[in-house]
Design an enzyme around this catalytic site. Structure first.
Site, mmCIF file in Angstrom:
data_model
loop_
_atom_site.group_PDB
_atom_site.id
_atom_site.type_symbol
_atom_site.label_atom_id
_atom_site.label_comp_id
_atom_site.label_asym_id
_atom_site.label_seq_id
_atom_site.Cartn_x
_atom_site.Cartn_y
_atom_site.Cartn_z
ATOM 1 N N GLY A 136 32.152 80.033 -8.089
ATOM 2 C CA GLY A 136 31.193 79.490 -9.047
ATOM 3 C C GLY A 136 31.816 79.348 -10.419
ATOM 4 N N ASP A 148 30.841 74.379 2.420
ATOM 5 C CA ASP A 148 29.824 73.427 1.960
ATOM 6 C C ASP A 148 30.412 72.231 1.221
ATOM 7 O OD1 ASP A 148 30.581 75.171 -0.028
ATOM 8 O OD2 ASP A 148 28.574 75.601 -0.760
ATOM 9 N N GLU A 151 41.191 78.934 -13.197
ATOM 10 C CA GLU A 151 40.894 77.535 -12.874
ATOM 11 C C GLU A 151 40.531 76.758 -14.127
ATOM 12 O OE1 GLU A 151 38.114 74.965 -9.720
ATOM 13 O OE2 GLU A 151 37.801 77.126 -9.952
ATOM 14 N N ASP A 197 40.678 72.739 -1.221
ATOM 15 C CA ASP A 197 39.527 73.250 -1.969
ATOM 16 C C ASP A 197 38.242 72.756 -1.305
ATOM 17 O OD1 ASP A 197 38.094 74.656 -3.821
ATOM 18 O OD2 ASP A 197 38.377 73.230 -5.462
ATOM 19 N N HIS A 236 36.379 75.416 1.104
ATOM 20 C CA HIS A 236 34.960 75.772 1.057
ATOM 21 C C HIS A 236 34.167 75.019 2.129
ATOM 22 C CE1 HIS A 236 34.957 78.040 -2.781
ATOM 23 N NE2 HIS A 236 35.997 77.268 -3.068
ATOM 24 N N HIS A 243 42.384 77.967 1.267
ATOM 25 C CA HIS A 243 41.334 77.766 0.271
ATOM 26 C C HIS A 243 40.542 76.508 0.616
ATOM 27 C CE1 HIS A 243 39.999 78.686 -4.028
ATOM 28 N NE2 HIS A 243 39.280 77.628 -3.678
#
Length: 337
Positions: A173, A20, A204, A277, A18, A16
């Site tokens: 998102g 960006d 979450e 994350d 991301h 997990h």
């Protein structure tokens, strides 16, 4: 207590992460200059804009940092450089297998197609694989603040690209109650595929029902899943929770590393792994996640190895790669102070 150095050297997997949210400030500055785009000269200023506050009020405030980064990720060259950077960081962090997730829809402002975006990220991953002992794959994200039609289009084009580095799909998102019910068509599209898997951000924000609905839609892994601490007896034990402790502290999902439900999950036999994350947004590394959780919960070597092993066992990759990495883990030591 385990040493930070031994945890860093221990071969780990990360499921997990991301794209960006994990680019180093210096790399983002280089990407900006490469495109002749304006950006601050002071790296501390760039870092301050890329990193979430330790006192975010909620997930939405945490996600604001991404607005600063995304304008720079609108060309193939930028995406390739970014992907290489995240892979390089992971390799230096002792990660031997990494799944990078990203949303193609967020890099289309200058006309890039879904296929071009995917190819650019795959190129960066491949470049890093030739220089470091790490294997990388991709998870394609649809954004929950767009429509089901838009997400289905992204997923359809991603599947049609034929890129073998794509191993799974996700929805990311802001998290609303019952979100998976609004994206039936794109999730069914993934469920029908024999080549890719589904992982979904769920639970979450305290929405436990979202976890159960995500699993019903076919999710094999759950991103964050922190609300599961309230409903431990109802989870299918074949499902893996992609834990992200530092991120959950920042978004006020939990109060501290001590409050992370490690003990509950271990005691109930719930599969979970540790992840960053967003390396830059959360100012963390996978080594730090392991170190903080091990320290906060006085984990034994057996428990720490179990958490690491569960990560690669639930990776969306071949059994051959899993076996090779599990052998590396078995042969590696974890020193204690």
């Amino acid at each position: 207590m385990f040493t930070y150095e031994s945890i860093q050297a221990f071969p780990k997997s990360e499921l997990h992460c991301h794209l960006d949210g994990s680019i180093r400030p210096k790399t983002l500055q280089d990407i900006a200059k490469m495109q002749q785009m304006s950006i601050e000269e002071d790296l501390h200023e760039i870092e301050a804009k890329m990193r979430a506050s330790k006192t975010c009020r909620n997930l939405e405030e945490y996600l604001v940092c991404f607005d600063y980064v995304l304008p720079y990720l609108q060309t193939a060259e930028a995406l390739t450089r970014a992907a290489f950077d995240v892979m390089e960081q992971a390799a230096q962090d002792g990660v031997v297998y990494l799944e990078i997730r990203f949303a193609p829809s967020l890099s289309m402002e200058k006309g890039l197609t879904v296929s071009q975006i995917i190819k650019a990220v795959a190129t960066g991953i491949a470049q890093a694989e030739t220089q470091y002992e790490i294997i990388g794959n991709m998870l394609i994200c649809g954004m929950r603040n767009t429509s089901s039609v838009q997400v289905k289009e992204i997923f359809t084009k991603a599947l049609a690209s034929g890129e073998t580095k794509i191993v799974g799909f996700d929805l990311a998102g802001p998290e609303a109650d019952g979100f998976s019910l609004e994206f039936t068509e794109p999730l069914d599209l993934v469920a029908k595929s024999t080549k890719v898997h589904l992982t979904l951000h769920a639970g979450e924000c305290g929405c436990t029902q979202n976890i159960h609905q995500a699993i019903a839609r076919g999710a094999k892994r759950i991103g964050h899943g922190i609300s599961l601490a309230q409903d431990l007896d109802s989870l299918d034990h074949t499902i893996c929770i992609e834990g992200c402790p530092t991120s959950n502290i920042q978004t006020q999902a939990i109060a501290s590393y001590e409050a992370y439900p490690v003990r509950q999950w271990l005691d109930r036999g719930i599969s979970f792994c540790l992840n960053t994350d967003n390396r830059t947004v959360s100012g963390t590394t996978l080594t730090n996640e392991f170190y903080q959780i091990a320290k906060a919960h006085a984990l034994t070597e057996t428990q720490l190895r179990l958490i690491a092993r569960q990560g690669i066992e639930h990776a969306f990759t071949s059994q051959k790669i899993k076996t090779e990495i599990l052998e590396k883990m078995a042969q590696s030591s974890l020193e204690r102070i």
